[in-house]
Design a protein around this motif. Structure first.
Motif, PDB file in Angstrom:
ATOM      1  N   GLY A   1     -55.416 -16.861  25.299  1.00  0.00           N
ATOM      2  CA  GLY A   1     -54.111 -17.514  25.262  1.00  0.00           C
ATOM      3  C   GLY A   1     -54.255 -18.880  24.621  1.00  0.00           C
ATOM      4  O   GLY A   1     -55.280 -19.547  24.762  1.00  0.00           O
ATOM      5  N   PHE A   2     -53.224 -19.292  23.876  1.00  0.00           N
ATOM      6  CA  PHE A   2     -53.241 -20.586  23.205  1.00  0.00           C
ATOM      7  C   PHE A   2     -52.288 -21.521  23.938  1.00  0.00           C
ATOM      8  O   PHE A   2     -51.112 -21.212  24.100  1.00  0.00           O
ATOM      9  N   PHE A   3     -52.817 -22.626  24.425  1.00  0.00           N
ATOM     10  CA  PHE A   3     -52.011 -23.510  25.266  1.00  0.00           C
ATOM     11  C   PHE A   3     -52.025 -24.936  24.721  1.00  0.00           C
ATOM     12  O   PHE A   3     -52.921 -25.715  25.045  1.00  0.00           O
ATOM     13  N   PRO A   4     -51.068 -25.287  23.876  1.00  0.00           N
ATOM     14  CA  PRO A   4     -51.022 -26.630  23.305  1.00  0.00           C
ATOM     15  C   PRO A   4     -50.222 -27.607  24.170  1.00  0.00           C
ATOM     16  O   PRO A   4     -49.437 -27.200  25.012  1.00  0.00           O
ATOM     17  N   ALA A   5     -50.458 -28.879  23.949  1.00  0.00           N
ATOM     18  CA  ALA A   5     -49.679 -29.910  24.635  1.00  0.00           C
ATOM     19  C   ALA A   5     -49.663 -31.174  23.796  1.00  0.00           C
ATOM     20  O   ALA A   5     -50.618 -31.455  23.081  1.00  0.00           O
ATOM     21  N   VAL A   6     -48.557 -31.903  23.881  1.00  0.00           N
ATOM     22  CA  VAL A   6     -48.500 -33.201  23.220  1.00  0.00           C
ATOM     23  C   VAL A   6     -47.931 -34.230  24.181  1.00  0.00           C
ATOM     24  O   VAL A   6     -47.169 -33.897  25.095  1.00  0.00           O
ATOM     25  N   GLY A   7     -48.340 -35.479  23.976  1.00  0.00           N
ATOM     26  CA  GLY A   7     -47.848 -36.526  24.850  1.00  0.00           C
ATOM     27  C   GLY A   7     -47.802 -37.848  24.113  1.00  0.00           C
ATOM     28  O   GLY A   7     -48.475 -38.036  23.093  1.00  0.00           O
TER      29      GLY A   7
ATOM     30  N   THR B   1     -49.337 -24.224  29.853  1.00  0.00           N
ATOM     31  CA  THR B   1     -50.574 -23.795  30.492  1.00  0.00           C
ATOM     32  C   THR B   1     -50.456 -22.312  30.825  1.00  0.00           C
ATOM     33  O   THR B   1     -49.378 -21.734  30.736  1.00  0.00           O
ATOM     34  N   GLY B   2     -51.544 -21.732  31.206  1.00  0.00           N
ATOM     35  CA  GLY B   2     -51.534 -20.297  31.511  1.00  0.00           C
ATOM     36  C   GLY B   2     -52.180 -20.003  32.836  1.00  0.00           C
ATOM     37  O   GLY B   2     -52.897 -20.822  33.398  1.00  0.00           O
ATOM     38  N   ASN B   3     -51.887 -18.821  33.330  1.00  0.00           N
ATOM     39  CA  ASN B   3     -52.465 -18.383  34.596  1.00  0.00           C
ATOM     40  C   ASN B   3     -52.870 -16.917  34.457  1.00  0.00           C
ATOM     41  O   ASN B   3     -52.075 -16.089  34.041  1.00  0.00           O
ATOM     42  N   ASP B   4     -54.110 -16.642  34.794  1.00  0.00           N
ATOM     43  CA  ASP B   4     -54.571 -15.254  34.671  1.00  0.00           C
ATOM     44  C   ASP B   4     -54.871 -14.646  36.035  1.00  0.00           C
ATOM     45  O   ASP B   4     -55.516 -13.615  36.128  1.00  0.00           O
ATOM     46  N   ASP B   5     -54.395 -15.300  37.097  1.00  0.00           N
ATOM     47  CA  ASP B   5     -54.690 -14.818  38.439  1.00  0.00           C
ATOM     48  C   ASP B   5     -53.846 -13.578  38.750  1.00  0.00           C
ATOM     49  O   ASP B   5     -52.640 -13.658  38.867  1.00  0.00           O
ATOM     50  N   THR B   6     -54.498 -12.449  38.836  1.00  0.00           N
ATOM     51  CA  THR B   6     -53.759 -11.221  39.120  1.00  0.00           C
ATOM     52  C   THR B   6     -53.935 -10.800  40.572  1.00  0.00           C
ATOM     53  O   THR B   6     -53.757  -9.644  40.916  1.00  0.00           O
ATOM     54  N   GLY B   7     -54.309 -11.750  41.399  1.00  0.00           N
ATOM     55  CA  GLY B   7     -54.486 -11.427  42.810  1.00  0.00           C
ATOM     56  C   GLY B   7     -55.772 -10.660  43.039  1.00  0.00           C
ATOM     57  O   GLY B   7     -56.759 -10.880  42.352  1.00  0.00           O
ATOM     58  N   THR B   8     -55.746  -9.762  43.983  1.00  0.00           N
ATOM     59  CA  THR B   8     -56.978  -9.077  44.345  1.00  0.00           C
ATOM     60  C   THR B   8     -57.352  -7.970  43.369  1.00  0.00           C
ATOM     61  O   THR B   8     -58.509  -7.620  43.244  1.00  0.00           O
ATOM     62  N   SER B   9     -56.360  -7.409  42.678  1.00  0.00           N
ATOM     63  CA  SER B   9     -56.693  -6.317  41.774  1.00  0.00           C
ATOM     64  C   SER B   9     -57.015  -6.862  40.391  1.00  0.00           C
ATOM     65  O   SER B   9     -56.234  -7.622  39.820  1.00  0.00           O
ATOM     66  N   ARG B  10     -58.153  -6.485  39.882  1.00  0.00           N
ATOM     67  CA  ARG B  10     -58.547  -6.961  38.557  1.00  0.00           C
ATOM     68  C   ARG B  10     -58.293  -5.866  37.529  1.00  0.00           C
ATOM     69  O   ARG B  10     -58.092  -4.714  37.872  1.00  0.00           O
ATOM     70  N   PHE B  11     -58.294  -6.245  36.279  1.00  0.00           N
ATOM     71  CA  PHE B  11     -58.201  -5.294  35.162  1.00  0.00           C
ATOM     72  C   PHE B  11     -56.970  -4.394  35.305  1.00  0.00           C
ATOM     73  O   PHE B  11     -57.067  -3.165  35.267  1.00  0.00           O
ATOM     74  N   LEU B  12     -55.822  -5.019  35.509  1.00  0.00           N
ATOM     75  CA  LEU B  12     -54.597  -4.239  35.733  1.00  0.00           C
ATOM     76  C   LEU B  12     -54.206  -3.418  34.519  1.00  0.00           C
ATOM     77  O   LEU B  12     -53.382  -2.528  34.619  1.00  0.00           O
TER      78      LEU B  12
END
Lengths: 634, 306
Positions: A195-201, A232-243
């Motif tokens: 994932g590409f997560f840019p930010a500017v400030g 930003t990104g989140n890849d937390d898929t809980g307890t099951s992986r590789f959905l």
């Protein structure tokens, strides 16, 4: 509990594990030893690359952490007795053995061990330089990889990323910054891992302007305005992986093709069926963040104030679809990047410090208010609009509205042949279809949709405030110091949260597991009874077994304000001053007494409010703790 | 000199990146087990297990205690003559409404229909590998398997029809990507389709009764398909399904399509019911099946479940 002769007591018969004896559990079961080991190591290599160009440097770092634990258990199980009476002559207890234990202490045994290994590698290039005394330029490029291996999960958790940052400052007044993260997660299918997560400030320090009046600097000594937006990104898929992978159940129905003389025969083995489809397009959950803030310092930094407004939009939330028609025949609803939640609020902190003479006084306060709103969730159109999740906050309560307790007047009373009464609800009143006996003293719920029946369609979402996620979090503290002697205290609290004391099958109800296996909280003494037919009681009338009652439904009757203020800690101590230190040749010496979780002010009263919603009252409470310490630096 | 160093750093950086990024995240490659339909339908044992699962929801009318199961005999417990604790717990005396109902067949049977659809679409004979002793599924076996799967698909639709009347006919498997919004098919469409399906599958099902073969007695044969077809037409000819029930007569889909036929269309269905019942009775009486009838109804009932 134990009997007066020391033997462990129990019930007449132990039917299940809820026949508990807390004393026995605490003192009569042996002990467990736990060994925890943490090894942390980090190797960093810095290389100045000024021979290429001034301001350039490189850095490489490797870290290796190991966290392990080992438990050993040594236990025994004593015999347990039930007393039926006393011998009338000797006065001794007449005990019958209920559980024959093995009173010898067992050999010490391993009772579990695990270790977690973390490896982190990073390499980066940095560039910092100032041109013409005014142009402050910085750049950074960083590559990292993380590997977390748990001893209980065979496959490691891995992440890999590239981070870049460009900063530019002009004359210590104007600053801009742009950065990006390009992060890969093992959770997703090959093409969707990164994932590409840019930010500017940008920020602007007003007080560094040449036109900024000197006179004002005595009052408002520094002022900075900030704004940023990014993703930003989140890849937390809980307890099951590789959905994304297809999954199958291989322990389904065994079809026996034959019927023999005694039993079914010629089976094909446990059936196989599909659970999740292959879905290679699953990807990162995204959060777009907008932030604007002010940093102010008054009276030569005697007061520092920081205020932020944030507005975050989470989208592509990984969730399991709900609106899949039954005729699709899926055994499990598929996952998709779906759903949107907005979260906005303010975040502020203030620091105060003042000195007069030998006295030093400082204080600190923080405050956060955050309100979220579900913008898109895969929900079925609710039967009643007041149950809609979309547009409400996360973790809202869905409860009946308790109007009052039923009175004798609400019923037609008839006498049964055995002298008890039978109560029939008067016609015209809405009829509860909630499974339970009703009579005077039970909770009368509001029939929200006016259909004459009180059922799940009459629950209302959004009464009170959400549970688990208080909207307001705050804290404040003060510290006083005088010639090395200091005292400090810190409070923290939450507001805008509601707690449901109990619903359904719950040990909160008196004798929930029967008369011999339940608590009876004294609060229930204040309840509706035949002789005490009042509305302003704590509890409606009691029933034998809460399954027979409609009072155990989640309702506003049991809903409480969950806000609280906790005295987190008080510390008093003495720091030895430099002169004295030199005499005893030490670098530092501190003696202190620290008390933690000393008091809490709340509206729940039955259990620690931080334990939150229903059922939490039975978990282990937070403890008060006091520690006396000496800190010596050589 | 300077150029060289640049190049070197670039080389090291790039090669490090490319080396690491290639397979570092391929953690899931080490997972095993079944991960696709090919893994199943190219394997004899797994194909049969998938096939066996199709039968998971076949009815069992001898199970009187199962209060919540829609495919066992939950119904007698709801009657006034019998009291079971399970039925007291599940809805015998409480109100049923749109958000609270028991014994629904909908999702369960459609899951089994999907199981059958996938089998019909993907299963194939497995022969010619591993020599003559190897496990295999011959053309002939697969033909019967598929006929049985098609039969079970029809049977599950039949039980949905029995409970709900007009239902969506699902004759292929879907994923989330190609899942359409299916409307309910009218009663007539369901009956016609089921009739056609029973007709078709009974051609390839085992033609005789398995009565003497205790290894195969649990498998449906042509006789079962004929019986279902006959019973289907008895339902179809019932006045309840033909406009005599006022509520049903007015039931339409959102687009206005009428779901129950008018009363006048009944006579042909009655003819069909008679015709297929007669066909089945003739088939049975040609030495295949007979009624359990000893003159003592209690003993007969007892023996029925032995």
């Amino acid at each position: 509990m134990v009997y007066s002769d020391g033997s462990v007591s129990t019930y007449e018969k132990e039917t299940d594990s809820n026949n508990r004896n807390p004393y026995y559990m605490l003192y009569q079961q042996g002990y467990r030893r736990e060994y925890d080991t943490k090894v942390q190591s980090k190797l960093t290599l810095n290389q100045d690359l000024k021979f290429i160009t001034p301001g350039l440097s490189a850095k490489a770092a490797v870290s290796f952490d190991l966290v392990s634990s080992l438990n050993k258990l040594r236990n025994y199980s004593p015999s347990k007795y039930h007393a039926t009476g006393r011998n009338p002559e000797t006065g001794e207890l007449i005990l019958s053995q209920v559980v024959a234990g093995s009173p010898d202490v067992k050999e010490i045994a391993y009772s579990g061990s695990n270790y977690n290994r973390n490896i982190y590698i990073e390499g980066s290039l940095q560039y910092n330089n100032v041109f013409a005394g005014k142009h402050d330029v910085g750049a950074m490029l960083l590559y990292n990889m993380k590997d977390r291996q748990l001893s209980t999960v065979a496959l490691p958790y891995r992440k890999q990323g590239l981070v870049g940052r460009l900063t530019y400052g002009y004359d210590n007044r104007y600053f801009v910054e742009a950065n990006f993260g390009y992060t890969g997660s093992e959770t997703f299918a090959k093409k969707y891992r990164f994932g590409f997560f840019p930010a500017v400030g940008a920020s602007y320090i007003v007080s560094n302007e040449s036109w900024y009046p000197e006179g004002l600097k005595n009052i408002l000594s520094s002022a900075k305005i900030r704004a940023s937006f990014g993703r930003t990104g989140n890849d937390d898929t809980g307890t099951s992986r590789f959905l994304y992978r297809a999954t199958f159940n291989e322990s389904g129905h065994t079809f026996n093709q034959g019927i023999g003389s005694n039993s079914a025969t010629n089976g094909l083995g446990a059936g196989i069926y599909d659970l999740q489809f292959e879905n290679n397009t699953l990807g990162w959950e995204i959060e777009d963040k907008i932030n604007a803030g002010l940093d102010l310092a008054f009276f030569n930094k005697g007061i520092q104030l920081q205020v932020d407004y944030f507005n975050n939009l989470r989208s592509s939330i990984l969730l399991q679809r709900n609106t899949v028609p039954g005729y699709a025949g899926f055994h499990e609803n598929p996952w998709q990047n779906y759903g949107k939640v907005r979260n906005q609020g303010i975040d502020a902190s203030i620091d105060l410090s003042h000195r007069f003479g030998d006295w030093k006084l400082s204080g600190r306060g923080t405050f956060t208010f955050a309100r979220n709103k579900v913008l898109e969730i895969d929900e079925l159109t609710p039967t009643e609009e007041y149950q809609r999740v979309t547009g409400t906050r996360i973790n809202e309560h869905l409860v009946y509205i308790a109007e009052r307790l039923y009175n004798e007047d609400d019923f037609i009373r008839s006498e049964n042949s055995n002298g008890t009464y039978h109560y029939e609800l008067r016609p015209g009143l809405p009829v509860p279809a909630l499974g339970g006996i009703i009579g005077p003293g039970d909770i009368k719920y509001v029939d929200m949709n006016n259909d004459g029946i009180i059922d799940t369609n009459d629950k209302v979402r959004g009464i009170g405030h959400p549970y688990k996620t208080p909207e307001i979090n705050y804290g404040f503290g003060i510290n006083v110091e005088w010639k090395g002697i200091y005292a400090s205290m810190f409070f923290s609290g939450v507001a805008n949260t509601s707690v449901l004391l109990a619903s359904g099958n719950n040990t909160f109800w008196p004798f929930n597991w029967g008369t011999e296996k339940g608590n009876y909280r004294t609060a229930f003494l204040d309840r509706w009874t035949d002789d005490n037919q009042k509305q302003d009681v704590f509890s409606p009338r009691l029933h034998v077994g809460y399954g027979n009652s409609i009072n155990d439904e989640p309702s506003t009757w049991w809903l409480r304000d969950g806000s609280f203020l906790r005295l987190k800690n008080i510390e008093v101590g003495y720091v030895l001053q430099e002169k004295a230190l030199k005499k005893i040749k030490l670098n530092g010496l501190r003696i202190y007494l620290l008390g933690e979780n000393l008091a809490v002010f709340d509206k729940i009263k039955f259990w620690d409010p931080e334990q939150g919603n229903r059922n939490k009252g039975v978990s282990y409470p937070m403890s008060h703790s006091f520690s006396l310490g000496v800190e010596v630096n050589f | 000199m300077k150029n060289n160093i640049y190049k070197r750093i670039l080389c090291v950086a790039l090669s490090a990146l490319s080396l690491l990024s290639c397979d570092y995240l391929d953690v899931s490659d080490e997972l095993g087990g079944i991960s696709s339909f090919e893994n199943i339908f190219n394997n004899v044992d797994r194909t049969k297990k998938w096939y066996g699962q199709i039968f998971a929801e076949r009815p069992d009318y001898s199970d009187l205690w199962a209060a919540t199961s829609p495919m066992r005999n939950a119904w007698s417990g709801y009657a006034d003559e019998i009291f079971t604790r399970e039925h007291r717990k599940y809805g015998k005396y409480s109100n049923w409404n749109s958000s609270l109902g028991y014994n629904h067949r909908w999702s369960r049977l459609y899951a089994s229909i999907r199981q059958a659809n996938i089998f019909l679409e993907m299963a194939h004979p497995l022969v010619g590998e591993g020599g003559s002793d190897a496990l295999k599924i011959t053309e002939e076996e697969m033909r019967i398997f598929k006929a049985n799967a098609r039969f079970m698909r029809a049977v599950y639709h039949y039980y949905l029809f029995e409970m709900y009347g007009p239902i969506p006919i699902v004759d292929k498997s879907y994923t989330l990507d190609n899942l359409p919004d299916l409307e309910r098919n009218s009663v007539d469409e369901v009956v016609t389709w089921l009739d056609k399906e029973f007709e078709a599958c009974m051609q390839d099902m085992y033609q005789e009764s398995y009565y003497d073969n205790d290894q195969m007695r649990g498998v449906p044969t042509k006789g079962a398909a004929m019986a279902y077809r006959a019973k289907l037409w008895v339902y179809a000819a019932s006045p309840l399904f033909n406009g005599s029930w006022e509520y049903a007569a007015g039931l339409t889909n959102k687009d206005g399509k009428k779901l129950f036929p008018d009363a006048s269309e009944k006579s042909e269905k009655l003819d069909n019911a008679v015709k297929y019942l007669k066909e089945f009775i003739d088939y049975a009486e040609a030495g295949r099946y007979s009624l359990v009838n000893t003159g003592n109804p209690e003993e007969d009932l007892y023996n029925l479940f032995q």
